[in-house]
Design an enzyme around this catalytic site. Structure first.
Site, PDB file in Angstrom:
ATOM      1  CG  HIS A  57      40.106  40.185  41.464  1.00  0.00           C
ATOM      2  ND1 HIS A  57      38.815  40.320  41.499  1.00  0.00           N
ATOM      3  CD2 HIS A  57      40.617  40.582  40.073  1.00  0.00           C
ATOM      4  CE1 HIS A  57      38.349  40.699  40.134  1.00  0.00           C
ATOM      5  NE2 HIS A  57      39.506  40.826  39.109  1.00  0.00           N
ATOM      6  NE  ARG A 117      43.378  40.483  34.930  1.00  0.00           N
ATOM      7  CZ  ARG A 117      42.796  39.535  35.698  1.00  0.00           C
ATOM      8  NH1 ARG A 117      43.426  38.023  35.503  1.00  0.00           N
ATOM      9  NH2 ARG A 117      41.980  39.593  36.423  1.00  0.00           N
ATOM     10  CB  THR A 151      30.784  42.899  33.077  1.00  0.00           C
ATOM     11  OG1 THR A 151      32.246  43.176  33.190  1.00  0.00           O
ATOM     12  CG2 THR A 151      30.623  42.754  34.725  1.00  0.00           C
ATOM     13  CG  HIS A 179      36.401  37.982  33.017  1.00  0.00           C
ATOM     14  ND1 HIS A 179      36.932  36.953  34.007  1.00  0.00           N
ATOM     15  CD2 HIS A 179      34.792  38.228  33.422  1.00  0.00           C
ATOM     16  CE1 HIS A 179      35.890  37.026  34.948  1.00  0.00           C
ATOM     17  NE2 HIS A 179      34.860  37.645  34.780  1.00  0.00           N
ATOM     18  CG  HIS A 181      30.126  37.228  33.578  1.00  0.00           C
ATOM     19  ND1 HIS A 181      29.837  36.853  34.649  1.00  0.00           N
ATOM     20  CD2 HIS A 181      31.369  37.949  33.608  1.00  0.00           C
ATOM     21  CE1 HIS A 181      30.648  37.036  35.470  1.00  0.00           C
ATOM     22  NE2 HIS A 181      31.526  38.131  34.825  1.00  0.00           N
ATOM     23  CG  HIS A 273      22.525   9.132  17.868  1.00  0.00           C
ATOM     24  ND1 HIS A 273      23.311  10.332  18.566  1.00  0.00           N
ATOM     25  CD2 HIS A 273      21.443   9.329  16.923  1.00  0.00           C
ATOM     26  CE1 HIS A 273      22.445  11.433  17.677  1.00  0.00           C
ATOM     27  NE2 HIS A 273      21.673  11.083  17.012  1.00  0.00           N
TER      28      HIS A 273
END
Length: 448
Positions: A57, A117, A151, A179, A181, A273
């Site tokens: 990055h 990228r 973001t 990406h 969040h 269940h």
């Protein structure tokens, strides 16, 4: 999330081992130990020990990109905010000026002979027409991929699908990442919708770690993709192992209800269940637990039904007539225990029959693991990391020859051994001693 250099390297290798295609290993400009870890990870890639593409990055800053490129990763990911909020308050640039920065920095990164990228930060709040301009600019400058970042987690699935569809239609010759969040708990849904819109790479983290509420959790997305699309993106059966590794490395445990790998996920509680699952697991399970390295269990308490109690007894090799089973069920309904162990159920059976029963199988293996800690390490920090390991049910700091004692409860010897190995791997542990529990003696609650 702060990981030690050692853990960064180990986690990167583990991600590669389970089949993650791209591993983003950090920004070398943040701290010396991160840069050092990246160097080691890149070396492992060159030696063939890591198969994943190594992504480093970097801010859209010349010296940061130069530093990142010097490590010779497979790809540099350059990021820059593209919403008007980011442009006005963070970058203090106009839209046109931002496009110039993006073009220049992507081109510079590409000049180092690596794949690039571009990450459009806060893309989900950017004007869509401008976002398309950003993607075209990054592509023209040399980026073969663009990450559209939600973001602050404000996408909805419909909006994510729409944005990716329109960007892909306008710029079909560039790969798209999502990406997402998880601020509103929609990261998995938004990631799936983005894929439907044209994304072919999804950013995830183990256990959903990340800023604030984190990002798309690897385990949940991979399992959901398998259910909906029928494809295994990673070795799903290895998910519990990497979950435990990151729990130890981060000191953050996953909730019991965490999708796929949480303790409760394949444990059935309600009588309806339990009866359904015993008849056919598909009634209350979306996928078989074995697919994701888990096992099925039934929680016994006052909510449990007759079939589940009978199943538990039979699993221990005990068969009782219907009238005895009815009495056991009645007694179970009177208890207030959170969860009944096999031993508790045997006590109830012996109480209602006035007979002694011996289980054929002892489901649980219990052990105490004694730990010595290095002199220069804070004992409490080690204790907290040990407490985060799956199957560790209690941890105490003690005096004497050893510094810490941990109680471990496992379902079998393989699980016990794996837990002990995880304890030994905690940084600061120099030696261990394991004592198996052979027999527990009940004691009175009263005092003499």
């Amino acid at each position: 999330m702060v990981f030690s250099e050692e853990w960064r390297v180990r986690i990167a290798k583990a991600l590669s081992d389970i089949g993650v295609a791209m591993v983003e290993v950090g920004d070398p400009n943040v701290a010396p130990d991160i840069k050092s870890a990246i160097k080691k990870i890149v070396a492992l890639k060159k030696d063939g020990e890591i198969a994943s593409e190594i992504v480093v990055h970097s801010r859209a800053v010349r010296q940061d990109i130069e530093n990142a490129a010097s490590l010779e990763p497979d790809r540099i990911a350059v990021f820059y905010g593209v919403s008007d909020i980011h442009l006005r308050h963070k970058h203090r640039k106009s839209r046109e000026e931002a496009l110039q920065v993006i073009a220049e920095m992507v081109s510079m990164a590409k000049s180092h002979g690596v794949k690039v990228r571009f990450t459009a930060e806060d893309a989900s709040r950017a004007d869509l027409d401008y976002l398309i301009q950003v993607v075209k600019t990054a592509r023209d400058a040399g980026a073969d991929r663009v990450s559209i970042a939600d973001t602050v987690g404000v996408f909805t699935p419909d909006r994510a699908r729409e944005v990716f569809s329109k960007v892909k239609a306008a710029v079909p010759d560039v790969g798209l990442d999502i990406h997402a969040h998880n601020d509103f708990g929609m990261a998995v849904a938004n990631s799936l919708a983005a894929v439907e819109g044209g994304a072919d790479v999804v950013h995830t983290t183990v256990n959903g770690l990340g800023e604030r509420a984190g990002i798309t959790p690897l385990q949940a997305f991979a399992a959901a993709y398998y259910y909906h699309k029928g494809a295994k993106l990673v070795k799903l059966e290895k998910l519990p192992e990497i979950t435990a590794m990151v729990e130890v490395a981060s000191g953050i445990t996953v909730m019991p209800t965490f999708p796929i790998v949480g303790e409760n996920v394949f444990t059935h509680k309600a009588g309806v269940h339990q009866a359904g699952v015993l008849a056919n697991p598909e009634t209350y399970e979306p996928i078989p637990p074995e697919v994701v390295g888990r096992t099925r269990d039934f929680s016994l308490d006052k909510y449990s039904g007759r079939k589940a109690i009978q199943h538990r007894l039979e699993r221990m090799g005990i068969s009782v007539p219907p009238e005895v089973l009815d009495k056991v069920v009645e007694e179970v309904k009177r208890t207030n225990a959170r969860r009944l162990r096999d031993e508790d159920l045997l006590e109830i059976l012996e109480k209602v029959t006035n007979a002694v029963y011996k289980a054929r199988v002892n489901k649980h293996i219990e052990a105490y693991v004694w730990l010595k800690v290095a002199n220069n390490v804070y004992t409490t920090s080690v204790a907290r990391r040990v407490a985060a390991i799956r199957n560790v049910v209690a941890v105490s700091e003690v005096t004497g020859e050893y510094d810490i004692v941990a109680k471990v409860v496992a379902d079998n010897t393989e699980e016990l051994n794996a837990t002990i190995e995880s304890i030994r791997e905690v940084k600061g542990v120099v030696s261990t001693l394991t004592s198996l529990v052979l027999k527990e003696i009940p004691v009175s609650n009263g005092r003499a």
